[in-house]
Enzyme design. Structure first.
Site, PDB file in Angstrom:
ATOM      1  N   CYS A  62      66.293 -41.706  -8.134  1.00 25.80           N
ATOM      2  CA  CYS A  62      64.976 -41.343  -7.602  1.00 25.80           C
ATOM      3  C   CYS A  62      64.050 -42.532  -7.388  1.00 25.80           C
ATOM      4  O   CYS A  62      63.157 -42.478  -6.546  1.00 25.80           O
ATOM      5  CB  CYS A  62      64.301 -40.347  -8.529  1.00 25.80           C
ATOM      6  SG  CYS A  62      65.078 -38.720  -8.557  1.00 25.80           S
ATOM      7  N   VAL A  63      64.227 -43.598  -8.143  1.00 29.43           N
ATOM      8  CA  VAL A  63      63.323 -44.746  -8.031  1.00 29.43           C
ATOM      9  C   VAL A  63      63.702 -45.682  -6.893  1.00 29.43           C
ATOM     10  O   VAL A  63      62.954 -46.606  -6.558  1.00 29.43           O
ATOM     11  CB  VAL A  63      63.276 -45.517  -9.378  1.00 29.43           C
ATOM     12  CG1 VAL A  63      64.492 -46.418  -9.550  1.00 29.43           C
ATOM     13  CG2 VAL A  63      61.988 -46.314  -9.517  1.00 29.43           C
TER      14      VAL A  63
END
Length: 363
Positions: free
Chosen positions: A144-145
């Site tokens: 997600c990052v």
């Protein structure tokens, strides 16, 4: 510094309403009826209306080997990367004129829902006639990052190469990781939250010929910061088994927003000498509604500063790495904020946090 000139997305064809996903899970999730009924409210509480997948709902009812999932990933990745790039380079809301792929000097490609060697970037670069001396930076495993991290790496590369340009491409097909025989709650929550998508962002250095004059307001990256929490490998990620990827998704993530991320955020504001009250919007990766609510508890004046993150979550769910880029595109197309500042942020495996300070400038 680095200007963000344009953004584009590619939305998979299978539109799944949250009610449809809920009905499917009732039939195939390997838990007792009593347990299922206890977990089902998570679908309504998610505040997700719909998501998009690269496979139809019927696909989830069957067993699929790892190689079948990965073949689907490779095929769909090239298709949607090409689509997102074209959408970015021809975005007439954000660009005065189209940008040809051969004008791009560096490509950063991030994805964590499939495996490919040669990596997916060189495959779509062959299709779109990128130059053969284009710098390639494929990134895997940031989850997600990765969208925010890719922008940070582009910013750093353009500081060293201010006359050049970077194209960031992030794509994830989280649907291909659904395991219908996995009875863990984390797998269930994954079926509530995750969707598929692809996004692309065009950045240029201060002296790049791609900067198009015309009085438009675009975000300029002023600073970036990365932080990871030691000994937190079990918070988020994949466990790779014979059938493919099995999700790791800890319930402690909202609490970590209020502790780990809060410390990183306050430290970043102090370092950049920015006051929280001066921030117009947070371009935050909407990991889920509980994560967004945790962000708001950290903010002194939340107001509607997460408006666009909520909107993307509502219509697309959590697509992992491209999600924050969807939010960025939405803000860029709808806001003209000369002189205003924003924070772009995402969380991911590691457990890690990425922060970027954006300031809207005229070009």
């Amino acid at each position: 510094m680095a200007y963000i000139l344009s953004a584009g997305v590619s939305i998979p064809e299978y539109r799944i309403r949250q009610e449809q996903a809920e009905e499917m899970i009732k039939d195939i999730f390997p838990r007792s009826e009593r347990e299922i009924e206890r977990l089902l409210p998570a679908f309504k509480n998610s505040q997700i209306k719909e998501r998009q997948f690269v496979v139809p709902l019927e696909w989830f009812k069957e067993d699929h080997a790892f190689h079948e999932r990965n073949q689907l990933y490779e095929h769909e990745a090239v298709t949607h990367a090409v689509s997102a790039i074209r959408n970015c380079l021809t975005n007439n809301i954000l660009l005065n004129q189209q940008v040809r792929p051969e004008k791009i000097d560096c490509v950063i490609f991030a994805s964590s829902t499939g495996i490919a060697t040669p990596s997916i970037d060189v495959r779509f670069m062959n299709e779109l006639n990128f130059r053969n001396d284009t710098v390639r930076m494929p990134i895997w495993g940031l989850g997600c990052v990765a969208g925010a991290c890719s922008l940070s790496r582009a910013y750093e590369w353009l500081q060293a190469n201010p006359e050049k340009s970077v194209l960031v491409v992030c794509l994830e097909f989280c649907s291909l990781a659904f395991q219908k025989d996995d009875h863990r709650k984390s797998n269930f929550i994954g079926t509530v939250l995750f969707g598929d998508g692809a996004a692309s962002v065009l950045l240029a250095g201060d002296r790049s010929p791609l900067i198009q004059k015309g009085g438009r307001q675009v975000p300029k990256i002023m600073a970036a910061s990365s932080k990871f929490k030691k000994n937190a490998l079990d918070v988020m990620g994949w466990e790779i088994r014979e059938k493919g990827f099995y999700v790791i998704f800890a319930k402690s993530i909202p609490r970590l927003v209020e502790t780990f991320w809060k410390h990183h955020f306050k430290e970043f504001l102090n370092k950049t000498e920015v006051k929280e009250g001066d921030l117009s919007y947070f371009i935050a990766h909407p990991g889920g509604i509980k994560v967004l609510e945790a962000y708001e508890r950290v903010m002194t004046e939340p107001g509607d500063k997460l408006k666009y993150s909520r909107e993307i979550l509502h219509h697309h769910g959590n697509m992992s790495s491209p999600t924050v880029l969807y939010v960025l595109k939405k803000v860029m197309e709808e806001q003209q904020m000369k002189g205003k500042q924003s924070i772009l942020t995402a969380l991911g495996p590691g457990f890690s946090s990425e922060l970027l300070l954006l300031e809207w400038k005229s070009v």
